[in-house]
Motif scaffolding. Structure first.
Motif, short mmCIF file in Angstrom:
data_model
loop_
_atom_site.label_atom_id
_atom_site.label_comp_id
_atom_site.label_asym_id
_atom_site.label_seq_id
_atom_site.Cartn_x
_atom_site.Cartn_y
_atom_site.Cartn_z
N GLU A 106 -20.89 -1.25 14.74
CA GLU A 106 -20.73 -0.84 13.48
C GLU A 106 -19.27 -0.15 13.51
O GLU A 106 -18.27 -0.24 12.71
CB GLU A 106 -21.66 0.17 12.98
N ARG A 109 -16.68 -2.97 13.63
CA ARG A 109 -16.63 -3.73 12.21
C ARG A 109 -15.62 -2.78 11.51
O ARG A 109 -14.58 -3.50 10.76
CB ARG A 109 -17.94 -3.65 11.61
N ARG A 110 -15.72 -1.52 11.50
CA ARG A 110 -14.73 -0.51 10.69
C ARG A 110 -13.35 -0.55 11.29
O ARG A 110 -12.42 -0.61 10.44
CB ARG A 110 -15.51 0.77 10.75
N LEU A 112 -11.80 -2.96 12.82
CA LEU A 112 -10.99 -4.15 12.50
C LEU A 112 -10.81 -4.44 11.03
O LEU A 112 -9.94 -5.42 10.74
CB LEU A 112 -11.93 -5.46 13.07
N GLN A 113 -11.20 -3.25 10.14
CA GLN A 113 -10.68 -3.72 8.77
C GLN A 113 -9.19 -3.48 8.62
O GLN A 113 -8.69 -2.32 9.25
CB GLN A 113 -11.55 -2.67 7.95
N LEU A 114 -8.52 -4.13 7.93
CA LEU A 114 -7.06 -3.84 7.82
C LEU A 114 -6.37 -2.88 7.10
O LEU A 114 -5.27 -2.21 7.33
CB LEU A 114 -6.43 -5.19 6.98
N ASP A 115 -7.19 -2.69 5.87
CA ASP A 115 -6.90 -1.11 5.02
C ASP A 115 -6.95 0.13 5.83
O ASP A 115 -8.13 0.28 6.61
CB ASP A 115 -7.86 -1.03 4.03
N ALA A 117 -7.89 3.62 7.16
CA ALA A 117 -9.15 4.39 7.11
C ALA A 117 -9.03 5.77 7.97
O ALA A 117 -8.52 5.76 9.02
CB ALA A 117 -10.58 3.69 7.27
N ALA A 139 -6.04 -0.88 16.62
CA ALA A 139 -6.36 -0.27 15.33
C ALA A 139 -5.51 0.90 14.93
O ALA A 139 -5.85 1.75 14.38
CB ALA A 139 -7.83 -0.16 15.47
N GLN A 141 -3.66 1.18 12.50
CA GLN A 141 -3.54 1.37 10.98
C GLN A 141 -4.43 2.56 10.80
O GLN A 141 -4.35 3.29 9.60
CB GLN A 141 -3.77 0.39 10.22
N HIS A 142 -5.44 2.92 11.57
CA HIS A 142 -6.55 3.95 11.16
C HIS A 142 -6.25 5.52 11.86
O HIS A 142 -5.32 5.34 12.94
CB HIS A 142 -7.70 3.53 11.62
N ASP A 209 -13.42 8.22 5.44
CA ASP A 209 -13.91 7.38 4.78
C ASP A 209 -15.35 7.14 5.38
O ASP A 209 -16.24 6.55 4.73
CB ASP A 209 -13.20 6.10 4.87
#
Length: 316
Positions: A106, A109-110, A112-115, A117, A139, A141-142, A209
């Motif tokens: 889980e 999965r979070r 790997l999200q592009l937006d 967070a 990652a 971007q997070h 988030d």
């Protein structure tokens, strides 16, 4: 021209035959076409109709089906946003087996999200085991923020702090909470919370988030007690007030309410994020944690859960 009722019933009869031949007898659509004397396209449409008309009920006879049913039951009963139930191994005494792997999946999965967070994380054995299973990735971007302090009252550091390991593996900016889990006094806590770096971490934690947390039991063998985060005197106070569990240090009662007591006034962890904004996912299993898990769900302290099948059955 509209179809007559008789034609509709006849078509449903054909769909039922096609559905039985496909799902029960195991025929291919070509075989169904031959047996019913129709084209393959017509056989395909009849099989689809058998599903859309509710003529076919699918039941998966496999242990994972029990997990899916238990997950649905817990989501509906406690209003959870998410619930993952993994199979139990009755021969294992591990308190992390299965749920650590599911938590890592889980988390991945979070991540790997592009937006971009903000991902908040607590501490503890299970979360440490989950983070150790994360694959290396970029990652960046997070932002990762710690919900709990990592220092005991005697000045020793907790080996179960996870933020540094996680940030190193996923190459993300990270914001630790460099404080004891519990301060010596409420006054000392408020003083340290006024520091600019601490305020930044607390603000980010409130804006998370998603948050991954453990649920700790409270008792003589509780990790917080064994690791010197909670004194015996604290424990006696909390037991007298009906505490059944803790999340990032915050003790709560059987109704899932954070207890108003001197111990909690000294907890230096970030407040548990507001579930209206943040998906707060607890990772916990086992008989000792049942009262805490149940209370946390009932009181809305969490809105997500990763647990094992045996625990889920006892909670439902």
């Amino acid at each position: 021209m509209s179809r007559s009722r008789g034609e509709d019933l006849s078509r449903l009869d054909d769909a039922a035959r096609a559905g039985w031949l496909y799902y029960v007898a195991g025929n291919t659509q070509d075989q169904i076409a031959t047996k019913l004397g129709i084209s393959r396209q017509s056989a395909q449409r009849l099989v689809s109709l058998s599903i859309s008309a509710g003529l076919v009920k699918v039941r998966i006879d496999h242990p994972i089906a029990n997990c899916l049913e238990a997950s649905t039951a817990l989501r509906e009963r406690f209003g959870l946003k998410s619930c993952i139930v993994v199979p139990s191994d009755p021969d294992s005494s591990s308190t992390t087996l299965g749920i650590a792997e599911a938590c890592a999946d889980e988390m991945e999965r979070r991540l790997l999200q592009l937006d971009p967070a903000i991902i908040a994380i607590g501490s503890g054995r299970t979360l440490k085991a989950a983070v150790e299973r994360l694959p290396a990735m970029d990652a960046s971007q997070h932002r990762i923020v710690s919900l709990a302090g990592s220092i005991a009252l005697d000045g020793s550091a907790s080996v179960y702090n996870t933020i540094f390991t996680m940030a190193d593996v996923v190459q993300a900016r990270h914001y630790p909470l460099a404080l004891p889990v519990v301060m010596a006094s409420p006054e000392e806590k408020h003083l340290l919370h006024e520091q600019k770096g601490v305020q930044t971490t607390l603000r980010l934690a409130a804006e998370a988030d998603v948050a991954f947390v453990g649920i700790g039991e409270l008792g003589q063998g509780a990790p917080l007690v064994e690791d010197s985060f909670v004194t015996r005197q604290d424990l006696e106070e909390l037991e007298g007030l009906g505490a059944v569990g803790e999340i990032v240090g915050w003790a709560f009662d059987a109704e899932g309410a954070i207890i108003d007591c001197r111990y909690n006034q000294r907890v230096a962890s970030a407040p548990i994020p507001d579930r209206r904004r943040t998906e707060v996912i607890a990772i916990a299993m086992g008989a000792f944690k049942l009262p805490g898990i149940r209370a946390a769900m009932a009181g809305g302290l969490i809105n997500g859960l990763i647990t094992d099948e045996l625990t889920a059955k006892q909670l439902a």
